[in-house]
Design a protein around this motif. Structure first.
Motif, PDB file in Angstrom:
ATOM      1  N   ASP A 281      69.527  59.007  24.184  1.00 51.54           N
ATOM      2  CA  ASP A 281      68.072  59.142  24.294  1.00 51.54           C
ATOM      3  C   ASP A 281      67.379  57.880  23.794  1.00 51.54           C
ATOM      4  O   ASP A 281      66.452  57.362  24.436  1.00 51.54           O
ATOM      5  CB  ASP A 281      67.583  60.343  23.480  1.00 51.54           C
ATOM      6  N   THR A 282      67.808  57.394  22.640  1.00 51.58           N
ATOM      7  CA  THR A 282      67.187  56.201  22.050  1.00 51.58           C
ATOM      8  C   THR A 282      67.438  54.969  22.901  1.00 51.58           C
ATOM      9  O   THR A 282      66.543  54.145  23.112  1.00 51.58           O
ATOM     10  CB  THR A 282      67.731  55.976  20.621  1.00 51.58           C
ATOM     11  N   ILE A 283      68.651  54.837  23.410  1.00 54.48           N
ATOM     12  CA  ILE A 283      68.973  53.673  24.256  1.00 54.48           C
ATOM     13  C   ILE A 283      68.156  53.709  25.535  1.00 54.48           C
ATOM     14  O   ILE A 283      67.657  52.679  26.002  1.00 54.48           O
ATOM     15  CB  ILE A 283      70.482  53.632  24.552  1.00 54.48           C
ATOM     16  N   ALA A 284      67.992  54.895  26.123  1.00 51.63           N
ATOM     17  CA  ALA A 284      67.179  55.015  27.332  1.00 51.63           C
ATOM     18  C   ALA A 284      65.753  54.556  27.058  1.00 51.63           C
ATOM     19  O   ALA A 284      65.132  53.870  27.876  1.00 51.63           O
ATOM     20  CB  ALA A 284      67.187  56.458  27.827  1.00 51.63           C
ATOM     21  N   THR A 285      65.230  54.897  25.893  1.00 48.28           N
ATOM     22  CA  THR A 285      63.871  54.498  25.529  1.00 48.28           C
ATOM     23  C   THR A 285      63.790  53.006  25.268  1.00 48.28           C
ATOM     24  O   THR A 285      62.907  52.310  25.791  1.00 48.28           O
ATOM     25  CB  THR A 285      63.408  55.273  24.280  1.00 48.28           C
ATOM     26  N   ALA A 293      68.174  60.792  31.915  1.00 45.98           N
ATOM     27  CA  ALA A 293      68.452  61.051  33.331  1.00 45.98           C
ATOM     28  C   ALA A 293      68.278  59.786  34.159  1.00 45.98           C
ATOM     29  O   ALA A 293      69.106  59.481  35.029  1.00 45.98           O
ATOM     30  CB  ALA A 293      67.538  62.153  33.851  1.00 45.98           C
ATOM     31  N   ARG A 294      67.216  59.037  33.911  1.00 43.04           N
ATOM     32  CA  ARG A 294      66.996  57.783  34.655  1.00 43.04           C
ATOM     33  C   ARG A 294      68.043  56.746  34.283  1.00 43.04           C
ATOM     34  O   ARG A 294      68.504  55.982  35.138  1.00 43.04           O
ATOM     35  CB  ARG A 294      65.603  57.237  34.377  1.00 43.04           C
ATOM     36  N   ALA A 300      74.933  54.952  37.351  1.00 40.59           N
ATOM     37  CA  ALA A 300      75.761  55.412  38.458  1.00 40.59           C
ATOM     38  C   ALA A 300      75.605  54.517  39.674  1.00 40.59           C
ATOM     39  O   ALA A 300      76.582  54.171  40.348  1.00 40.59           O
ATOM     40  CB  ALA A 300      75.389  56.855  38.813  1.00 40.59           C
ATOM     41  N   THR A 301      74.368  54.104  39.967  1.00 42.45           N
ATOM     42  CA  THR A 301      74.103  53.269  41.140  1.00 42.45           C
ATOM     43  C   THR A 301      74.680  51.878  40.984  1.00 42.45           C
ATOM     44  O   THR A 301      75.331  51.345  41.890  1.00 42.45           O
ATOM     45  CB  THR A 301      72.590  53.175  41.393  1.00 42.45           C
ATOM     46  N   THR A 306      78.986  56.455  33.892  1.00 40.97           N
ATOM     47  CA  THR A 306      77.920  57.026  33.075  1.00 40.97           C
ATOM     48  C   THR A 306      77.793  56.231  31.785  1.00 40.97           C
ATOM     49  O   THR A 306      78.744  55.550  31.367  1.00 40.97           O
ATOM     50  CB  THR A 306      78.221  58.489  32.715  1.00 40.97           C
ATOM     51  N   PRO A 307      76.650  56.290  31.105  1.00 41.64           N
ATOM     52  CA  PRO A 307      76.514  55.590  29.822  1.00 41.64           C
ATOM     53  C   PRO A 307      77.559  56.028  28.804  1.00 41.64           C
ATOM     54  O   PRO A 307      78.114  55.199  28.072  1.00 41.64           O
ATOM     55  CB  PRO A 307      75.093  55.966  29.377  1.00 41.64           C
ATOM     56  N   THR A 308      77.850  57.323  28.751  1.00 42.66           N
ATOM     57  CA  THR A 308      78.838  57.822  27.786  1.00 42.66           C
ATOM     58  C   THR A 308      80.223  57.273  28.084  1.00 42.66           C
ATOM     59  O   THR A 308      80.953  56.830  27.186  1.00 42.66           O
ATOM     60  CB  THR A 308      78.869  59.361  27.809  1.00 42.66           C
TER      61      THR A 308
END
Length: 326
Positions: A281-285, A293-294, A300-301, A306-308
């Motif tokens: 969550d923090t990395i996405a922000t 999700a984004r 993926a694209t 996946t990030p994990t």
């Protein structure tokens, strides 16, 4: 996991700069404790003394049999783009590719890879000056001369001169992680991440940053990747109209504002995944994607993962303890 073995194919009349690029990025020049160097063997169709474009000769002791066991085969140069490569070279490249080796063509070396038939039906790039010759000789290849490099998975092609460095850094990032590639780029004083879609050349020389509003805007965006950015806002900051700004941005970067932003945010996210234990969550922000999700969608694209899973493959840890895996 062991570091991948690399065979670099040299021909008589080779450019020493092009020949040195794989070793510069992957080889033993790395300082002790940085990364495990990739073993590199220089091979020639006929071992012996080869002339170079710099006026001195080099001795190459390995022959085409070096391609039989290499994990990566690099063709960095070819001095006869109008003429086919020797049939023995084409056969050796095809055999290496068929057994699973990654084949890399850099600059005019892409002509040699294409001669082997490996690029038929695929996208590729090469030096822009020889684009017409390449299209005429290889009509089955989807040439993209505006690209710095094109990654087709088991075959990668790079454009001329310093784009070979970008290509090798891209491959290093894919195997050792973006943070490792960034450290190597810093060591050799190269840009750590230039997307493959960035233009091969810039229309005008880069002005002094203090006098160039576009350069200032690019730096400003990179310091604020976690914030939303609109083209109108950026154009106003550069004191340009929207249309003038978008034209100038594409001329400078070779891509759109949106695609450039996504590439920079992906690089930031990869760096945070590799070097911190921050939550997704923090990395996405912090990377500007806003939501997990984004972030997952773009991973993926662009990366097919996946990030994990990416974090599992490139865990955080002291640089001296990281090893390159295949």
């Amino acid at each position: 996991m062991r570091a991948p073995g690399v065979a670099v194919l040299a021909f008589d009349g080779i450019s020493p700069f092009h020949l040195a690029v794989p070793s510069l990025v992957w080889g033993p020049e790395a300082p002790t404790g940085d990364l495990e160097p990739w073993p590199i063997t220089v091979a020639a169709p006929e071992p012996g003394r080869l002339r170079t474009t710099a006026g001195y000769a080099i001795d190459v002791t390995a022959g085409l049999d070096a391609l039989d066991t290499a994990d990566i085969v690099v063709v960095p140069w070819w001095s006869h783009p109008e003429s086919p490569a020797p049939s023995a070279v084409s056969a050796a490249l095809r055999a290496a590719h068929e057994r699973g080796a990654l084949v890399v063509g850099l600059c005019l070396g892409v002509f040699v890879v294409a001669d082997a038939g490996i690029l038929d039906g695929r996208a590729a790039t090469t030096h822009w000056r020889w684009a017409d010759t390449f299209r005429r000789r290889f009509p089955l290849v989807r040439l993209q001369p505006e690209e710095l490099y094109v990654d087709e998975g088991d075959v990668v092609t790079g454009a001329g001169a310093t784009a070979g460095i970008d290509t090798c850094l891209h491959l290093l990032a894919g195997r050792a992680g973006q943070a490792a590639a960034n450290r190597v780029a810093r060591r050799i004083v190269a840009a750590p991440h230039r997307p493959g879609g960035q233009a091969q050349f810039i229309e005008l020389p880069v002005p002094v940053p203090d006098e160039d509003p576009l350069t200032a805007v690019l730096a400003w965006i990179q310091s604020r990747l976690d914030s939303p950015h609109s083209i109108d806002e950026l154009a106003a900051r550069a004191h340009m109209s929207r249309s003038t700004f978008t034209r100038a941005f594409r001329a400078r970067t070779g891509t759109t504002v949106h695609h450039w932003l996504v590439a920079q945010r992906l690089a930031r996210a990869r760096h945070l995944l590799e070097t911190t234990t921050l939550g997704i969550d923090t990395i996405a922000t912090r990377s500007g994607f806003g939501t997990p999700a984004r972030l997952r969608e773009h991973f993926a694209t662009a990366l097919g993962t996946t990030p994990t899973r990416y974090r599992t493959e490139f865990p955080a840890g002291p640089p001296e303890r990281r090893r390159i895996s295949t």
